[in-house]
Design an enzyme around this catalytic site. Structure first.
Site, PDB file in Angstrom:
ATOM      1  N   ARG A 148       5.276   9.496  67.389  1.00 31.40           N
ATOM      2  CA  ARG A 148       4.823   8.102  67.433  1.00 31.40           C
ATOM      3  C   ARG A 148       5.966   7.256  67.993  1.00 31.40           C
ATOM      4  NH1 ARG A 148       3.428   9.962  62.111  1.00 31.40           N
ATOM      5  NH2 ARG A 148       1.174  10.042  61.737  1.00 31.40           N
ATOM      6  N   LYS A 173       4.827   8.238  58.686  1.00 28.95           N
ATOM      7  CA  LYS A 173       4.195   7.264  57.822  1.00 28.95           C
ATOM      8  C   LYS A 173       4.417   7.634  56.359  1.00 28.95           C
ATOM      9  CE  LYS A 173       0.565   5.769  61.021  1.00 28.95           C
ATOM     10  NZ  LYS A 173      -0.890   5.604  61.236  1.00 28.95           N
ATOM     11  N   HIS A 242       1.105   5.844  72.604  1.00 29.27           N
ATOM     12  CA  HIS A 242       0.181   6.630  71.783  1.00 29.27           C
ATOM     13  C   HIS A 242      -0.745   7.493  72.643  1.00 29.27           C
ATOM     14  CE1 HIS A 242      -0.278   6.959  67.493  1.00 29.27           C
ATOM     15  NE2 HIS A 242      -1.584   7.089  67.601  1.00 29.27           N
ATOM     16  N   ARG A 245       0.668  10.817  72.704  1.00 32.57           N
ATOM     17  CA  ARG A 245       0.443  11.523  71.439  1.00 32.57           C
ATOM     18  C   ARG A 245      -0.968  12.134  71.431  1.00 32.57           C
ATOM     19  NH1 ARG A 245       2.048  11.838  65.978  1.00 32.57           N
ATOM     20  NH2 ARG A 245       0.419  11.478  64.435  1.00 32.57           N
ATOM     21  N   HIS A 268       0.349  14.511  60.017  1.00 30.08           N
ATOM     22  CA  HIS A 268      -0.853  14.079  59.299  1.00 30.08           C
ATOM     23  C   HIS A 268      -0.842  14.660  57.889  1.00 30.08           C
ATOM     24  CE1 HIS A 268      -3.308  13.443  63.260  1.00 30.08           C
ATOM     25  NE2 HIS A 268      -2.505  12.441  62.991  1.00 30.08           N
ATOM     26  N   TYR A 277      -9.812  15.086  66.464  1.00 30.53           N
ATOM     27  CA  TYR A 277      -9.594  15.453  67.859  1.00 30.53           C
ATOM     28  C   TYR A 277     -10.630  16.460  68.343  1.00 30.53           C
ATOM     29  CZ  TYR A 277      -5.098  13.049  67.950  1.00 30.53           C
ATOM     30  OH  TYR A 277      -4.128  12.094  67.924  1.00 30.53           O
TER      31      TYR A 277
END
Length: 345
Positions: A148, A173, A242, A245, A268, A277
């Site tokens: 990211r 995150k 992004h 990514r 994730h 995806y």
């Protein structure tokens, strides 16, 4: 206002929220109280109507806010309401019965392998080495590891281990940490920047990537560089940090990488996020299912197969070449005055 916002920021920090998340959340709460002309230190519980009026406000240009934006703001308001009910004396949670709105499925821009190669070739044409070398390393990390943009700008020099070809302690995150391996070509491009970097950094700067001032590069600067790349490379698709990514994730799936491994690489916490995806690879999934059609005997079918349907026998089944995802429309001829050297911004 500052006292309550500071307390809320401390609460978020204790919940392991990232500094960027804390900044966004506190700014939104300040905007809510400003919108209603109220002091955030007022202990009076807002009404559901006030919350919905804020969430339904229009953008500055007069257009309605996107459903995703509204949902993100509602999620933030719910976090603050829970905090306020516990620590500020709110009598109830006014967000409790406000529903999230359904978001239309969006298919983000994904580059084909050919378009990605074109981006690398475009950057390699830059005449000034300080921008050519650093931009190639940035693109390598975006497209070969799925970083990211906020993860990239926070990288320090000591987080790159060129001996083991690993990016260490990548903070994602929620404060989660992961390590990312580098393939040989990404390692070569990053190593070249590490070798050139001392010529362009300010004294004592520890950041891996720096701006033209020699200090840590900002997210906005990276975004400007990618936009300039899009223009010079004449990409018809939208391209942001992004985008690379998304491209990384899509090409990994096309190459056969399993979801669990891809989830680890992307950082994730929920594999269902990674599974989204798969919806962008419908052609590949349909082809995978089609290859098993021969296992149903044709003679038992209630009617003949459609003329455009062929069922291969086991001897005729061949592995298809993975399709290029989301092929580009014809390139847009952009104004030639946009020069690659603008990526120095």
């Amino acid at each position: 206002m500052r006292d309550t916002l500071a307390a809320f920021a401390r609460h978020l920090s204790a919940e392991s929220k990232s500094p960027r998340t804390i900044q966004v959340y506190t700014a939104l709460i300040a905007a809510f109280f400003t919108f209603h002309g109220r002091d955030v230190n007022d202990a009076k519980t807002p009404t559901r109507t006030e919350i919905e009026a804020f969430l339904g406000r229009h953008r500055r240009d007069g257009h309605p806010r996107a459903p995703a934006t509204r949902n993100q703001e509602l999620a933030t308001m719910r976090v603050f309401a829970a905090f306020a009910k516990r620590d500020l004396g709110w009598g109830s949670d006014p967000t409790e019965k406000i529903p999230f709105v359904r978001e239309p499925q969006r298919i983000p821009a994904v580059l084909t392998s050919g378009e990605l190669q074109g981006c690398f070739r475009t950057l390699a044409a830059e005449l000034r080495p300080e921008f050519r070398v650093s931009n190639l390393a940035i693109l390598a990390l975006f497209s070969q590891t799925g970083l990211r943009v906020h993860e990239l700008v926070k990288l320090d020099l000591d987080q790159v281990d060129l001996v083991t070809a690993t990016v260490l302690r990548v903070e994602g995150k929620g404060g989660t940490l992961r390590e990312l391996p580098l393939n040989d070509r990404a390692r070569a491009l990053v190593a070249e920047w590490v070798k050139e970097r001392p010529k362009y950094v300010a004294p004592g700067e520890i950041a891996l990537f720096v701006s033209s001032r020699g200090t840590r590069i900002s997210i906005r600067t990276v975004e400007r560089r990618i936009e300039c790349l899009r223009q010079v490379a004449k990409l018809a698709k939208k391209a942001t940090p992004h985008t690379f990514r998304h491209t990384f994730a899509t090409l990994e799936l096309l190459a056969g990488t399993d979801l669990a491994t891809l989830a680890e690489l992307l950082g994730h916490s929920d594999i269902n996020t990674t599974a989204l995806y798969l919806h962008w690879l419908d052609t590949r999934r349909r082809e995978a299912v089609r290859k098993l059609a021969y296992t149903v005997p044709a003679e038992i079918l209630p009617s003949a197969l459609p003329t455009n349907e062929t069922v291969p026998t086991p001897a005729k089944v061949t592995l298809p070449v993975p399709p290029e995802p989301l092929a580009s429309p014809p390139a847009i001829h952009l104004d030639e005055q946009h020069r690659l050297s603008d990526m120095a911004a």
